[in-house]
Design a protein around this motif. Sequence first.
Motif, PDB file in Angstrom:
ATOM      1  N   LEU A 111       0.820  -1.215   0.000  1.00  0.00           N
ATOM      2  CA  LEU A 111       0.000   0.000   0.000  1.00  0.00           C
ATOM      3  C   LEU A 111       0.853   1.265   0.000  1.00  0.00           C
ATOM      4  O   LEU A 111       0.494   2.279  -0.614  1.00  0.00           O
ATOM      5  CB  LEU A 111      -0.937  -0.008   1.212  1.00  0.00           C
ATOM      6  N   SER A 112       1.985   1.200   0.702  1.00  0.00           N
ATOM      7  CA  SER A 112       2.884   2.356   0.732  1.00  0.00           C
ATOM      8  C   SER A 112       3.458   2.633  -0.645  1.00  0.00           C
ATOM      9  O   SER A 112       3.589   3.791  -1.066  1.00  0.00           O
ATOM     10  CB  SER A 112       4.009   2.117   1.748  1.00  0.00           C
ATOM     11  N   ILE A 113       3.827   1.565  -1.347  1.00  0.00           N
ATOM     12  CA  ILE A 113       4.361   1.735  -2.710  1.00  0.00           C
ATOM     13  C   ILE A 113       3.310   2.345  -3.622  1.00  0.00           C
ATOM     14  O   ILE A 113       3.602   3.210  -4.454  1.00  0.00           O
ATOM     15  CB  ILE A 113       4.848   0.371  -3.269  1.00  0.00           C
ATOM     16  N   LYS A 114       2.049   1.903  -3.432  1.00  0.00           N
ATOM     17  CA  LYS A 114       0.962   2.406  -4.267  1.00  0.00           C
ATOM     18  C   LYS A 114       0.390   3.722  -3.741  1.00  0.00           C
ATOM     19  O   LYS A 114      -0.558   4.267  -4.320  1.00  0.00           O
ATOM     20  CB  LYS A 114      -0.153   1.367  -4.353  1.00  0.00           C
ATOM     21  N   LYS A 115       0.979   4.195  -2.599  1.00  0.00           N
ATOM     22  CA  LYS A 115       0.561   5.461  -1.988  1.00  0.00           C
ATOM     23  C   LYS A 115      -0.919   5.457  -1.624  1.00  0.00           C
ATOM     24  O   LYS A 115      -1.659   6.431  -1.835  1.00  0.00           O
ATOM     25  CB  LYS A 115       0.878   6.633  -2.915  1.00  0.00           C
ATOM     26  N   LYS A 116      -1.357   4.341  -1.061  1.00  0.00           N
ATOM     27  CA  LYS A 116      -2.730   4.221  -0.592  1.00  0.00           C
ATOM     28  C   LYS A 116      -2.771   4.250   0.938  1.00  0.00           C
ATOM     29  O   LYS A 116      -1.758   4.063   1.602  1.00  0.00           O
ATOM     30  CB  LYS A 116      -3.357   2.922  -1.116  1.00  0.00           C
ATOM     31  N   ARG A 117      -3.957   4.453   1.482  1.00  0.00           N
ATOM     32  CA  ARG A 117      -4.111   4.569   2.929  1.00  0.00           C
ATOM     33  C   ARG A 117      -3.820   3.226   3.612  1.00  0.00           C
ATOM     34  O   ARG A 117      -4.240   2.161   3.139  1.00  0.00           O
ATOM     35  CB  ARG A 117      -5.531   5.027   3.274  1.00  0.00           C
TER      36      ARG A 117
END
Length: 253
Positions: free
Chosen positions: A21-27
């Motif tokens: 999720l961090s790589i995809k910049k999601k919550r």
Amino acid sequence: MFLPFAGLLGLIVSILIIIILSIKKKRIFRTVISLALCTVLLFPILLTLNVIKFAYPVSINKTNSSITIVWPIKEKSVVGWGGDTVESNLPHVIWASERWAYDILIEPYNSGSPVLEDYGIWNVEVISPVSGVVVAAFDDEDDIMPNTEDFISTEGNHVYIKIEETGTYLLLNHLKKDSVTVKVGEHVNPGDLIGFVGNSGSTSEPHLHIHHQRQDPTKALMPIFAEGLPLYFRDIDGKPMPEKGDIIVPHTK
């Protein structure tokens, strides 16, 4: 016992999801909450590995059925671990059953020698500290080389006594193979010979382990969850509840 392993699996999965999720910049808020919950489930394993140093949560002042007994060794000895705190009794206080357990040594000890005879407490007499009835007596397990993990059972050769005064139980572990001198059903008094110190079971070097608990150890399905009870000593130099490093000189009669 299933929960800590479920927590470990959940922790690994949560970390992987957070990375993705961090790589995809999601919550990642919900995943962080899951990570925290899994960490809580891991608490027993972290205690066992000494990652978290935390004594089993029970107050000595609110625990009934404490007992005062004689020292199980006639000779001058040393408390390897003992007492009520993490600092003085780390291997034991994390467990419910061994909350007030003791490990007893005699000089020389902690030498790293692979020879059993190099340890002062090896083959020393163990006496009954109480009046009571023997409920378990076992001495068929081999003594292992110091600082190895070749043990068969955690407790090794042992004698367990139902204490006449309280109806609770005293456990003495790591005795020498073929050294136990009492039988199940036999009544013993303080000072009676019950065996000799060995190096059987889960032990890094020859020593005597002793602890006091409420439940019958021969009937417990999960021994580590028995209720450990305070254990005090009389007729010795020093405190009734000795701590790590204390030198014990019993007053022999």
